[in-house]
Design an enzyme around this catalytic site. Structure first.
Site, PDB file in Angstrom:
ATOM      1  N   ASP A   1      -1.491   1.077  -8.479  1.00  0.00           N
ATOM      2  CA  ASP A   1      -1.811   0.252  -7.313  1.00  0.00           C
ATOM      3  C   ASP A   1      -2.702  -0.883  -7.780  1.00  0.00           C
ATOM      4  O   ASP A   1      -3.047  -0.966  -8.968  1.00  0.00           O
ATOM      5  CB  ASP A   1      -2.494   1.079  -6.219  1.00  0.00           C
TER       6      ASP A   1
ATOM      7  N   GLY B   1      -2.650  -2.813 -11.260  1.00  0.00           N
ATOM      8  CA  GLY B   1      -1.802  -3.975 -11.498  1.00  0.00           C
ATOM      9  C   GLY B   1      -1.127  -4.429 -10.227  1.00  0.00           C
ATOM     10  O   GLY B   1      -1.445  -3.959  -9.129  1.00  0.00           O
TER      11      GLY B   1
ATOM     12  N   PHE C   1       2.594  -4.902  -8.294  1.00  0.00           N
ATOM     13  CA  PHE C   1       4.007  -4.529  -8.362  1.00  0.00           C
ATOM     14  C   PHE C   1       4.945  -5.732  -8.224  1.00  0.00           C
ATOM     15  O   PHE C   1       6.154  -5.598  -8.284  1.00  0.00           O
ATOM     16  CB  PHE C   1       4.379  -3.423  -7.381  1.00  0.00           C
TER      17      PHE C   1
ATOM     18  N   HIS D   1       8.218  -1.349   3.707  1.00  0.00           N
ATOM     19  CA  HIS D   1       8.169  -1.799   5.108  1.00  0.00           C
ATOM     20  C   HIS D   1       7.074  -2.836   5.352  1.00  0.00           C
ATOM     21  O   HIS D   1       7.062  -3.481   6.399  1.00  0.00           O
ATOM     22  CB  HIS D   1       8.024  -0.607   6.062  1.00  0.00           C
TER      23      HIS D   1
END
Length: 334
Positions: free
Chosen positions: A197, A223, A225, A243
């Protein structure tokens, strides 16, 4: 049905949300864990005004959270007991988040979002939710508590529904403080984990993983994504991540995961599904929250299929769980 009463209940729902938010913020259910307490005792423990607190308690009795036992004393109902922070699937952390001013003010811009298609949060705060949280670490902590609470509510159901034991390494992308990953590792002692995360979020995972007794089998990596995720995993899990984002951003995230995976790897999305939801009201309202706050959306199975296809994946199977989320399994397109 009495239409007037039902409409009045819908119109004043915000009052219940705020009352429950304050109950969570003050920790009232925790204070009542050992039995009834007087308003004076509760006011002293919470440093609140006793007369105002009594009025709050009266409202919370009316909605079933507490019971008036007489002599100005109150106790938990079954609902109130489940609202304690230490309850097995407590959502108190979520309640503390939804009533925070920065979130509440954004929801007041729902009309703006409906008229323009823009995210209400950005209209109010001049930046995205993620930018705001990065600049306000105290609110980031509240948000992380909320996401952990939501994970706690569904983690066992997800682990019951899907066999993680056939994988060597599970990479939890956007895994927050690691509640879901800790549930997987606790259930399957031979599995290794990677929690990924944002650095400031991932840093908060160590305590939870240690408390679950799985820290020795789990790496914690920070990091983005959008740039890269840890390579070498056998399965990549994204719970309530996609979502939050638009279609274009979702494809970008999924393609990042695809680049890190081998041809035999698997991708799991843990999400609500509009077309299959066992709780259509909750899923529809969650979709509104995505519109107003995060800028994403809840989706149907076919919409996820299209996103996955555009990202280099084939949707292989969908697993229902005992909660309102589904496990959507995908494999790299061959």
């Amino acid at each position: 049905m009495d239409a007037f009463r039902e409409l009045h209940r819908l119109i004043t729902g915000y009052q219940v949300s705020q009352a429950v938010h304050v109950a969570a913020t003050l920790g009232l259910s925790d204070l009542l864990a050992d039995g009834p307490r007087s308003v004076a005792e509760l006011a002293d423990a919470t440093r609140t005004d006793a007369r105002s607190l009594r009025r709050l308690m009266r409202g919370l009795v009316a909605v079933g959270l507490y019971v008036d036992t007489g002599d100005d004393r109150f106790a938990n109902t079954e609902l109130g007991d489940a609202f304690r922070n230490d309850a097995p699937r407590s959502v108190a952390g979520w309640a503390r988040f939804v009533g925070r001013p920065f979130h509440w003010q954004a929801y007041a811009s729902l009309e703006h979002s409906v008229r323009t298609g823009e995210t209400g949060f950005a209209a109010v705060h001049g930046m995205s939710l993620w930018g705001y949280l990065a600049e306000h670490p105290d609110e980031q902590n509240v948000f992380d508590d909320a996401m952990t609470a939501l994970s706690r509510a569904v983690a066992d159901a997800v682990v019951d529904a899907y066999d993680f034991g056939r994988f060597g390494t599970v990479v939890d992308v956007g895994g927050g403080r690691g509640l879901l990953l800790s549930a997987v590792l606790s259930r399957y002692p031979s599995v290794e984990g990677v929690l990924f995360d944002r650095p400031d979020v991932a840093a908060g995972a160590h305590q939870l993983l240690a408390a679950a007794g799985v820290a020795q089998r789990c790496k914690v990596i920070g990091g983005s994504f959008f740039e890269a995720v840890p390579a070498g995993g056998d399965v990549y899990v994204l719970k309530a991540v996609i979502h939050d984002w638009s279609d274009a951003e979702s494809v970008e995230i999924l393609r990042t995961c695809r680049r890190a995976m081998s041809a035999s790897g698997r991708l799991l999305l843990v999400e609500q599904l509009l077309d299959l939801s066992p709780d259509p009201v909750r899923t529809a309202l969650s979709d509104l929250t995505m519109l107003v706050v995060a800028g994403g959306q809840e989706r149907t199975t076919d919409e996820y299929r299209s996103l996955l296809s555009a990202s280099g994946f084939d949707l292989t199977r969908t697993f229902a769980t005992a909660s309102d989320v589904f496990v959507i399994e995908a494999a790299p397109t061959q």
